[in-house]
Design a protein around this motif. Structure first.
Motif, PDB file in Angstrom:
ATOM      1  N   VAL A 191      35.160  49.329  32.460  1.00 54.28           N
ATOM      2  CA  VAL A 191      34.768  49.862  33.771  1.00 54.28           C
ATOM      3  C   VAL A 191      34.957  48.778  34.824  1.00 54.28           C
ATOM      4  CG1 VAL A 191      32.932  50.925  35.117  1.00 54.28           C
ATOM      5  CG2 VAL A 191      33.074  51.339  32.649  1.00 54.28           C
ATOM      6  N   PRO A 192      36.026  48.820  35.632  1.00 57.90           N
ATOM      7  CA  PRO A 192      36.167  47.860  36.745  1.00 57.90           C
ATOM      8  C   PRO A 192      35.109  48.125  37.806  1.00 57.90           C
ATOM      9  CG  PRO A 192      38.256  48.954  36.206  1.00 57.90           C
ATOM     10  CD  PRO A 192      37.176  49.714  35.526  1.00 57.90           C
ATOM     11  N   LEU A 193      34.575  47.048  38.342  1.00 59.04           N
ATOM     12  CA  LEU A 193      33.538  47.166  39.375  1.00 59.04           C
ATOM     13  C   LEU A 193      33.983  46.623  40.725  1.00 59.04           C
ATOM     14  CD1 LEU A 193      30.497  45.958  37.229  1.00 59.04           C
ATOM     15  CD2 LEU A 193      31.155  48.314  37.715  1.00 59.04           C
ATOM     16  N   LEU A 194      34.859  45.615  40.706  1.00 60.66           N
ATOM     17  CA  LEU A 194      35.255  44.959  41.951  1.00 60.66           C
ATOM     18  C   LEU A 194      36.607  44.308  41.749  1.00 60.66           C
ATOM     19  CD1 LEU A 194      34.148  44.180  44.833  1.00 60.66           C
ATOM     20  CD2 LEU A 194      33.419  42.027  43.802  1.00 60.66           C
ATOM     21  N   SER A 195      37.486  44.462  42.728  1.00 63.87           N
ATOM     22  CA  SER A 195      38.792  43.787  42.686  1.00 63.87           C
ATOM     23  C   SER A 195      38.756  42.587  43.615  1.00 63.87           C
ATOM     24  CB  SER A 195      39.910  44.749  43.105  1.00 63.87           C
ATOM     25  OG  SER A 195      39.718  45.194  44.439  1.00 63.87           O
ATOM     26  N   TRP A 196      39.731  41.679  43.444  1.00 63.86           N
ATOM     27  CA  TRP A 196      39.757  40.478  44.289  1.00 63.86           C
ATOM     28  C   TRP A 196      40.074  40.831  45.738  1.00 63.86           C
ATOM     29  CZ3 TRP A 196      38.114  35.654  43.695  1.00 63.86           C
ATOM     30  CH2 TRP A 196      37.753  35.238  42.400  1.00 63.86           C
ATOM     31  N   GLY A 197      40.789  41.895  45.948  1.00 62.90           N
ATOM     32  CA  GLY A 197      40.951  42.441  47.295  1.00 62.90           C
ATOM     33  C   GLY A 197      40.011  43.632  47.424  1.00 62.90           C
ATOM     34  N   PRO A 198      38.889  43.489  48.117  1.00 62.11           N
ATOM     35  CA  PRO A 198      37.837  44.513  48.082  1.00 62.11           C
ATOM     36  C   PRO A 198      38.313  45.925  48.413  1.00 62.11           C
ATOM     37  CG  PRO A 198      37.067  42.532  49.204  1.00 62.11           C
ATOM     38  CD  PRO A 198      38.540  42.346  48.970  1.00 62.11           C
ATOM     39  N   SER A 199      39.332  46.062  49.245  1.00 63.55           N
ATOM     40  CA  SER A 199      39.798  47.399  49.629  1.00 63.55           C
ATOM     41  C   SER A 199      40.949  47.893  48.766  1.00 63.55           C
ATOM     42  CB  SER A 199      40.224  47.387  51.099  1.00 63.55           C
ATOM     43  OG  SER A 199      41.281  46.446  51.302  1.00 63.55           O
ATOM     44  N   PHE A 200      41.314  47.130  47.736  1.00 62.59           N
ATOM     45  CA  PHE A 200      42.440  47.496  46.887  1.00 62.59           C
ATOM     46  C   PHE A 200      41.951  48.182  45.609  1.00 62.59           C
ATOM     47  CE2 PHE A 200      44.199  44.375  49.676  1.00 62.59           C
ATOM     48  CZ  PHE A 200      45.546  44.703  49.819  1.00 62.59           C
TER      49      PHE A 200
END
Length: 854
Positions: free
Chosen positions: A169-178
């Motif tokens: 389950v991904p929660l956050l990407s390094w680019g917040p809007s990506f």
């Protein structure tokens, strides 16, 4: 779709996951494929596992979930990418058959990418609808694959945890809007039926026992004692240890509160609540040391402290007073509370020259102090002056001796500063790690010179020999296959555990990068582990504080208690973009404890300090947070020193730089004692007595208010801490119960008109204020007195006006309801008390009703 990967032996190390980004020499450990054609494959407890994509939340066109089965880091389209970053997004994998999955590897694109997942969770289970959390972690935004350990044991650690499904389950990407992207996944473990069948059988047996215990708990709480006895007799499964059943008999069934009190006291004396006490957080107290000495060390930062715990002495050397380096040597006598100057200028006694940013360690066997390193201003960094001198101070003979003029000429480190030193006294070995290497200045240099960092060295005292164990990852020899490397750093913490024989390294900086790794290095096997990947904390948002661990910065100071298996870290003034101005940042102090047994961080306290105009700063403001005229805590600072007295379990802090831009030369000379204490047996006994006596008082207040008043004044007052305002407030509230009337417990002469209940729910009986031990009150706010989410037995549902029962029948019904109410509240108290006992001895914490949703 089945995985295209083939089973092959891989990393069999028992030392856990390794951050491949940290150790270049270990890059080949994970993901290594070998083939054994023509011969039987050797059995391994960790093999590459086959799996297929079972379910997914969404995907973007051309970025199919099946792409994670193929590792092609140079292909930007070879990844699964969710169609949106709106949660929940997930990817569920199905293994070929049930397996014990130990590791998960994430491959990456050949360069950093904004879609890399900064934070994720991994769940696993035998059914895709019922999974448990196996890992919470995050990936670095680089091109280096990372390997994580998955939880592969049951909660109590007694048996392996087999899984058939894994859900990422991904929660956050390094680019917040990506959107989230995963490039490649590998699973490692064992799915051979010869290995997993026995573990599946044991796991199912444990589940069956837990189910029976849940039924037994439900039957007893609801009063189905015939069913309780029959199930226990037929299955031969005991709900709990016989001692706990005895407590239940005294407290719940018989209502014999005096026997229950005596029984609890015996349990505490036998140490049955020691495990609970160990898990409680420390209470801290700062004391400023106003020593009686006529002379004492002056203001400074960048100095060093060491402790001779056996002789109750603390030694201080050198530092920078804001204008010059110092070479004075002091000793503080703990028992006498006084400082004494041993050498005013040590260089005049064959000792080291004035210096700061050096490191010292104390050898408890020879009672010698060893000193290495220092900082030099760029203006005096000449080839003749940059030498890594190595000194010894004999505390018994009280004289200095230079061991070596330049350690770099005899296999040791070059001249470094901001390094760390530890001693393995049993093996007569000193370890030196990290630090920035000072190099001669070049008058012809036209651009910035890339800084050099020192690796890990050992010095054997008996033979006077140096050995380099690990080189820095950017060292010219780091690329060689037979050379082990590590990512060196400055401003880190390092301690040595003399029983586990491991170095523990936390935090640090390298250039502009903050390193939040928590490493352990086994000095005997040379095995390196990354603890905050093996045992991740359960954070909920991004950032170190959210992950509930100290923030990396210039101001971390660490100590260790090898008997308690605890590492202590004091975090103070943090560095933000090279600005160390207390007026322009959120300055704070915090103190952390890491339990090596529980693999868990605890923040003991946190205190924020507001900045002020430097021209109006008073002595109290500089020294620390104040209460009245007395400072109660040190102010935020850096370049200070913290040491630990392992015999008295106290910390000592001295000096430092408060970081005030208007007074850049200001250094501190304050001396602090930090005491840490956990709740003791007598405290928890007093607390348990209060809960039991309060329950007895509640029942008395219903039946005999006059007797209850005397009991409140004499018996409950005895277990109240008169200095604790919160306890006193709760004690005073209890008196109000004497003036309430209660359904079901009235005298026959009273009418049966409905009156307010004694406690509408469990919150009135046991509020957070009533339960100073934090865990006791967890969940109590919503728990019904009946314990299984049923209506109170006191509610009949029959209108009083619809029927006119006789006085005797009304009284009988009221007494029955009152007794049932008492039993429910006693059972609620029992459930709270057994939370203080070892989990292996008590009933399951969960209820059977938790699994029924209607």
């Amino acid at each position: 779709m089945s995985s295209s990967s083939t089973s092959s032996p891989t990393d069999n190390s028992s030392h856990g996951s390794v951050a491949l980004s940290s150790f270049a020499a270990l890059n080949a450990v994970s993901g290594t494929n070998t083939s054994t054609s023509g011969s039987q494959k050797p059995f391994s407890l960790s093999e590459r596992l086959n799996f297929e994509i079972y379910r997914y939340s969404s995907y973007s066109p051309n970025y199919l979930p099946e792409n994670v089965l193929v590792d092609t880091p140079n292909d930007q389209t070879s990844r699964w990418s969710a169609y949106t970053n709106i949660p929940p997004q997930f990817l569920t994998l199905k293994l070929r058959r049930p397996a014990i999955v130990k590791k998960i590897k994430f491959g990456k694109f050949e360069k950093s990418h904004v879609c890399n997942i900064k934070k994720f969770r991994v769940f696993g289970g035998l059914e895709d609808e019922h999974m448990v959390l196996l890992l919470e972690g995050g990936l670095k935004n680089d091109n280096i694959p990372e390997v994580f350990n998955l939880r592969c044991m049951t909660e109590d650690g007694s048996e392996n945890l087999p899984v058939l499904y894994l859900k990422i389950v991904p929660l956050l990407s390094w680019g917040p809007s990506f959107n989230f992207s995963i490039w490649y996944i590998e699973l490692h473990g064992q799915d051979d039926p010869m290995y997993t069948c026995a573990r599946m059988k044991n796991y199912n047996t444990l589940r069956e026992i837990e189910i029976i215990k849940l039924c037994l708990k439900h039957f007893r709480q609801q009063g189905y004692m015939s069913a309780f006895g029959a199930l226990q007799e037929q299955t031969n499964v005991k709900l709990e240890h016989p001692l706990i059943s005895e407590l239940h008999k005294y407290l719940v069934v018989q209502g014999d509160f005096e026997k229950a009190e005596r029984f609890i006291a015996e349990c505490i004396d036998e140490g049955l609540m020691d495990e609970y006490l160990y898990k409680q957080d420390y209470k801290h107290t700062w004391h400023m040391k106003y020593t009686e000495s006529e002379t004492k060390p002056g203001n400074r930062g960048g100095h060093q402290l060491v402790v001779d715990a056996k002789k109750r002495l603390i030694y201080l050397y050198g530092g920078w007073d804001g204008y010059q380096d110092l070479s004075d040597l002091w000793v503080y006598k703990i028992e006498d509370d006084e400082w004494r100057l041993l050498c005013e200028r040590s260089e005049q006694s064959s000792g080291p020259t004035p210096r700061s940013c050096h490191k010292m360690i104390f050898d408890p066997i020879s009672e010698n102090i060893f000193m290495l390193g220092r900082y030099l201003d760029n203006s005096i960094r000449t080839s003749e002056y940059i030498k890594s001198d190595f000194y010894l101070y004999d505390t018994r003979a009280r004289n200095w001796m230079q061991i070596c003029d330049d350690t770099s000429q005899v296999g040791g480190p070059q001249l470094v500063y901001d390094h760390q030193m530890c001693i393995d006294a049993d093996k007569r070995t000193i370890y030196v790690f990290g630090g920035k290497i000072l190099t001669p200045r070049s008058v012809n240099a036209t651009g910035a010179i890339e800084p050099e960092y020192s690796g890990l060295f050992s010095y054997h005292i008996a033979t006077n020999t140096w050995t380099q164990i690990l080189v820095d990852c950017h060292h010219t020899s780091a690329s060689q296959a037979d050379v082990m490397s590590i990512k060196s750093r400055i401003t880190h913490c390092m301690v040595f555990h003399n029983k586990q024989r491991k170095l523990y390294i936390y935090g640090g900086q390298r250039g502009k990068e903050d390193l939040d790794e928590f490493l352990s290095y086994d000095v005997d096997t040379q095995a390196i582990s990354v603890l905050n990947k093996e045992h991740p904390n359960q954070g909920t948002t991004a950032g170190n504080e959210a992950k509930f661990e100290p923030s990396s910065g210039y101001t971390l100071r660490a100590t260790i208690d090898c008997e308690r298996d605890e590492i202590y870290i004091f975090s103070s003034l943090s560095k933000i973009k090279d600005r160390r101005d207390i007026q322009h940042m959120d300055a704070s102090n915090s103190f952390w404890v890491y339990s090596l047994r529980q693999h868990k961080w605890s923040r003991i306290y946190y205190c924020r300090h507001s900045g002020q105009d430097g021209n109006s700063i008073s002595r109290a403001n500089v020294l620390g947070a104040s209460k009245g005229d007395a400072a109660v805590e040190p102010c935020p600072r850096y370049a200070h020193q913290l040491v630990y007295d392992e015999l008295a379990n106290n910390h000592y802090l001295f000096g430092g730089n408060p970081g005030i831009c208007q007074q850049q030369q200001l250094r501190l000379d304050d001396f602090w004692l930090l005491s840490l204490e956990k709740p003791k047996r007598d405290e928890i006994l007093k607390h348990c007595r209060f809960l039991v006596r309060k329950m007895r008082y509640e029942e008395m207040a219903r039946q005999n208010p006059m007797q209850a008043m005397q009991y409140l004044r004499h018996n409950i007052a005895d277990v109240i801490d008169q200095d604790d305002a919160e306890q006193l407030n709760n004690f005073h509230k209890l008196a109000s119960l004497l003036f309430k009337t209660h359904d079901g417990c009235l005298d026959q002469r009273d009418s049966f008109v409905a009156t307010p209940a004694l406690c509408r729910n469990a919150e009135e009986l046991y509020t957070d204020a009533d339960l100073p031990m934090k865990e006791l009150s967890d969940g109590s706010a919503t728990e019904n007195i009946s314990l299984e989410s049923n209506e109170s037995l006191a509610t009949s549902g029959i209108s009083e006006t619809a029927s006119s029962p006789s006085s005797s029948s009304c009284t009988k019904r009221a007494r029955t309801e009152c007794t049932s109410d008492f039993m429910n509240k006693r059972a609620f108290l029992f459930n709270k008390l057994v939370q203080l006992m070892p989990p292996s001895m008590v009933q399951p914490e969960r209820n059977l009703s938790d699994f029924v949703v209607m």
